[in-house]
Write a protein that holds these residues in place. Structure first.
Motif, mmCIF file in Angstrom:
data_model
loop_
_atom_site.group_PDB
_atom_site.id
_atom_site.type_symbol
_atom_site.label_atom_id
_atom_site.label_comp_id
_atom_site.label_asym_id
_atom_site.label_seq_id
_atom_site.Cartn_x
_atom_site.Cartn_y
_atom_site.Cartn_z
ATOM 1 N N GLY A 164 0.819 -1.211 0.000
ATOM 2 C CA GLY A 164 0.000 0.000 0.000
ATOM 3 C C GLY A 164 0.849 1.255 0.000
ATOM 4 N N ARG A 165 1.960 1.238 0.720
ATOM 5 C CA ARG A 165 2.853 2.390 0.711
ATOM 6 C C ARG A 165 3.488 2.564 -0.662
ATOM 7 N NH1 ARG A 165 5.993 1.141 6.440
ATOM 8 N NH2 ARG A 165 4.153 1.358 7.805
ATOM 9 N N TRP A 166 3.837 1.448 -1.312
ATOM 10 C CA TRP A 166 4.404 1.554 -2.661
ATOM 11 C C TRP A 166 3.403 2.197 -3.613
ATOM 12 C CZ3 TRP A 166 2.490 -0.360 -7.207
ATOM 13 C CH2 TRP A 166 3.315 -0.234 -8.319
ATOM 14 N N ARG A 167 2.161 1.789 -3.532
ATOM 15 C CA ARG A 167 1.140 2.356 -4.415
ATOM 16 C C ARG A 167 0.960 3.851 -4.158
ATOM 17 N NH1 ARG A 167 -2.252 -0.937 -3.144
ATOM 18 N NH2 ARG A 167 -1.889 -2.476 -4.778
ATOM 19 N N ALA A 168 1.007 4.249 -2.891
ATOM 20 C CA ALA A 168 0.865 5.673 -2.565
ATOM 21 C C ALA A 168 2.040 6.474 -3.107
ATOM 22 C CB ALA A 168 0.758 5.848 -1.057
ATOM 23 N N LEU A 169 3.250 5.927 -3.016
ATOM 24 C CA LEU A 169 4.418 6.633 -3.544
ATOM 25 C C LEU A 169 4.403 6.668 -5.071
ATOM 26 C CD1 LEU A 169 7.241 5.309 -1.183
ATOM 27 C CD2 LEU A 169 6.228 7.593 -1.197
ATOM 28 N N HIS A 170 3.978 5.585 -5.679
ATOM 29 C CA HIS A 170 3.963 5.547 -7.147
ATOM 30 C C HIS A 170 2.892 6.465 -7.724
ATOM 31 C CE1 HIS A 170 5.463 3.756 -10.789
ATOM 32 N NE2 HIS A 170 4.241 3.479 -11.198
ATOM 33 N N MET A 171 1.836 6.699 -6.971
ATOM 34 C CA MET A 171 0.783 7.597 -7.436
ATOM 35 C C MET A 171 1.188 9.068 -7.375
ATOM 36 S SD MET A 171 -2.664 5.779 -5.912
ATOM 37 C CE MET A 171 -3.696 7.136 -6.447
ATOM 38 N N LEU A 172 2.398 9.352 -6.913
ATOM 39 C CA LEU A 172 2.902 10.725 -6.973
ATOM 40 C C LEU A 172 3.115 11.194 -8.403
ATOM 41 C CD1 LEU A 172 5.496 10.725 -4.042
ATOM 42 C CD2 LEU A 172 3.223 11.775 -4.079
ATOM 43 N N ALA A 173 3.052 10.261 -9.350
ATOM 44 C CA ALA A 173 3.156 10.663 -10.757
ATOM 45 C C ALA A 173 1.990 11.551 -11.173
ATOM 46 C CB ALA A 173 3.207 9.420 -11.647
ATOM 47 N N TYR A 174 0.825 11.429 -10.528
ATOM 48 C CA TYR A 174 -0.325 12.262 -10.885
ATOM 49 C C TYR A 174 -0.114 13.726 -10.488
ATOM 50 C CZ TYR A 174 -2.399 7.638 -11.379
ATOM 51 O OH TYR A 174 -2.652 6.349 -11.753
ATOM 52 N N PRO A 175 0.258 14.047 -9.247
ATOM 53 C CA PRO A 175 0.574 15.459 -8.968
ATOM 54 C C PRO A 175 1.795 15.946 -9.740
ATOM 55 C CG PRO A 175 1.071 14.091 -7.061
ATOM 56 C CD PRO A 175 0.288 13.245 -8.007
ATOM 57 N N ALA A 176 2.710 15.062 -10.075
ATOM 58 C CA ALA A 176 3.845 15.470 -10.905
ATOM 59 C C ALA A 176 3.367 15.915 -12.282
ATOM 60 C CB ALA A 176 4.841 14.322 -11.039
ATOM 61 N N TRP A 177 2.420 15.181 -12.847
ATOM 62 C CA TRP A 177 1.889 15.564 -14.155
ATOM 63 C C TRP A 177 1.152 16.905 -14.073
ATOM 64 C CZ3 TRP A 177 -3.139 16.231 -15.922
ATOM 65 C CH2 TRP A 177 -3.280 16.357 -17.306
ATOM 66 N N CYS A 178 0.367 17.120 -13.020
ATOM 67 C CA CYS A 178 -0.351 18.392 -12.866
ATOM 68 C C CYS A 178 0.627 19.557 -12.709
ATOM 69 C CB CYS A 178 -1.288 18.324 -11.668
ATOM 70 S SG CYS A 178 -2.609 17.099 -11.812
ATOM 71 N N SER A 179 1.671 19.378 -11.924
ATOM 72 C CA SER A 179 2.663 20.442 -11.740
ATOM 73 C C SER A 179 3.405 20.724 -13.033
ATOM 74 C CB SER A 179 3.648 20.051 -10.637
ATOM 75 O OG SER A 179 2.981 19.882 -9.404
ATOM 76 N N ALA A 180 3.722 19.675 -13.788
ATOM 77 C CA ALA A 180 4.413 19.873 -15.063
ATOM 78 C C ALA A 180 3.533 20.617 -16.064
ATOM 79 C CB ALA A 180 4.837 18.526 -15.624
ATOM 80 N N LEU A 181 2.242 20.305 -16.075
ATOM 81 C CA LEU A 181 1.332 21.007 -16.989
ATOM 82 C C LEU A 181 1.228 22.476 -16.618
ATOM 83 C CD1 LEU A 181 -0.700 20.599 -19.337
ATOM 84 C CD2 LEU A 181 -2.455 20.227 -17.601
ATOM 85 N N LEU A 182 1.109 22.771 -15.360
ATOM 86 C CA LEU A 182 1.039 24.166 -14.907
ATOM 87 C C LEU A 182 2.348 24.909 -15.193
ATOM 88 C CD1 LEU A 182 -0.677 26.282 -13.391
ATOM 89 C CD2 LEU A 182 0.326 25.426 -11.266
ATOM 90 N N HIS A 183 3.453 24.246 -14.975
ATOM 91 C CA HIS A 183 4.764 24.856 -15.246
ATOM 92 C C HIS A 183 4.953 25.141 -16.727
ATOM 93 C CE1 HIS A 183 9.149 25.313 -15.394
ATOM 94 N NE2 HIS A 183 9.165 24.356 -16.301
ATOM 95 N N GLY A 184 4.554 24.214 -17.571
ATOM 96 C CA GLY A 184 4.780 24.395 -18.998
ATOM 97 C C GLY A 184 3.894 25.454 -19.625
ATOM 98 N N LEU A 185 2.688 25.624 -19.112
ATOM 99 C CA LEU A 185 1.758 26.574 -19.727
ATOM 100 C C LEU A 185 2.095 28.030 -19.406
ATOM 101 C CD1 LEU A 185 -1.740 24.858 -19.341
ATOM 102 C CD2 LEU A 185 -0.527 25.389 -21.461
ATOM 103 N N PHE A 186 2.603 28.297 -18.234
ATOM 104 C CA PHE A 186 2.707 29.684 -17.786
ATOM 105 C C PHE A 186 4.130 30.145 -17.496
ATOM 106 C CE2 PHE A 186 -1.468 28.099 -16.388
ATOM 107 C CZ PHE A 186 -2.272 28.977 -17.105
#
Length: 273
Positions: A164-186
């Motif tokens: 369960g901890r591995w799944r929680a750490l691996h799901m950090l890719a979702y906020p990483a994608w959101c941050s990358a999208l925000l960074h790239g647009l503005f």
């Protein structure tokens, strides 16, 4: 005189010899060599990489997130299709990390951002463009954590709370994608039309994959039965068997005078007498 033993077929042994798998450290070594393109290349190459590496990093990360969402679905994909999806997920994740390292090296080499601000989230400040640069460095850090947990998945495959901890750490890719999208647009220069189009496609791809992943199981089963079920596995309609006529027996002719009767004679009902 004993015959000579047969000579071994060396060609056959060489053909069936198992191949050694590639070392796992080879992709990591290839990723570390990518920043040399920015350091040893000319000004023209660095300018081209400055315009393209950020967008390509987001595209690769988007593909990795989308294929990761699809690879976890057990209803829409068969086992062999899930293996293909997992392979594409890993390949695009490695590509996104390589492009991320190249992107950071190019920006630091051209003096667009300091190395500390590129590596440490929000180290450059919390105002103006520095905040957007901080979102980019945060996305890069979360990408590295998610990729590391994916590479060490076998180490987490133990009973207890560790999966369960591995799944929680691996799901950090979702906020990483959101941050990358925000960074790239503005961040930086105004985005060109093709860049905005790529970002819109990335957003639509992740939204579609996430929507498909969150569908109710009953609806997924109906989709599989309606569209994804092969024709050879479709439920076949049982054929109606032709009625078999009851066997008809004709009475045997009466024996001639002086001849013996047959040992087993059948009655019209099929019984022996």
């Amino acid at each position: 005189m004993n015959p000579l033993p047969p000579r071994p077929n060396l060609r056959h042994k060489a053909a069936v010899a198992p191949r050694r798998p590639l070392p796992r450290a080879l992709p990591a070594a290839a990723l570390l060599l990518l920043p040399l393109l920015a350091l040893l290349g000319g000004d023209g190459l660095r300018a081209a990489l400055d315009f393209t590496t950020g967008v390509l990093t987001l595209v690769s990360l988007t593909a990795s997130v989308a294929w990761g969402l699809l690879a976890t679905d057990r209803l829409l994909l068969r086992p062999r299709h899930r293996l293909v999806a997992q392979g594409v997920h890993r390949a695009t994740a490695v590509a996104s990390l390589g492009l991320l390292l190249l992107h950071i090296t190019v920006k630091a080499t051209l003096g667009h951002v300091s190395l500390l601000a590129a590596l440490l989230p929000f180290a450059g400040g919390l105002s103006g463009t520095s905040v957007l640069v901080g979102f980019g460095s945060l996305a890069g850090l979360l990408m590295i954590v998610a990729a590391t947990t994916g590479a060490l998945r076998s180490a987490f495959a133990t009973p207890g709370r560790i999966p369960g901890r591995w799944r929680a750490l691996h799901m950090l890719a979702y906020p990483a994608w959101c941050s990358a999208l925000l960074h790239g647009l503005f961040t930086g220069r105004p985005a060109a039309a093709w860049v905005v189009t790529m970002y819109a496609l990335c957003l639509a791809t992740v939204a579609a994959a996430l929507s498909l992943r969150l569908l109710p199981p009953r609806l997924k089963r109906s989709i599989v039965d309606a569209t994804l079920l092969p024709s050879d596995e479709a439920p076949s309609v049982p054929r109606q068997r032709r009625p078999v006529d009851a066997p008809s027996y004709e009475p045997l002719p009466a024996p001639r005078p002086g001849s013996a009767a047959p040992r087993h004679a059948h009655t019209p009902t099929g019984e022996r007498r």
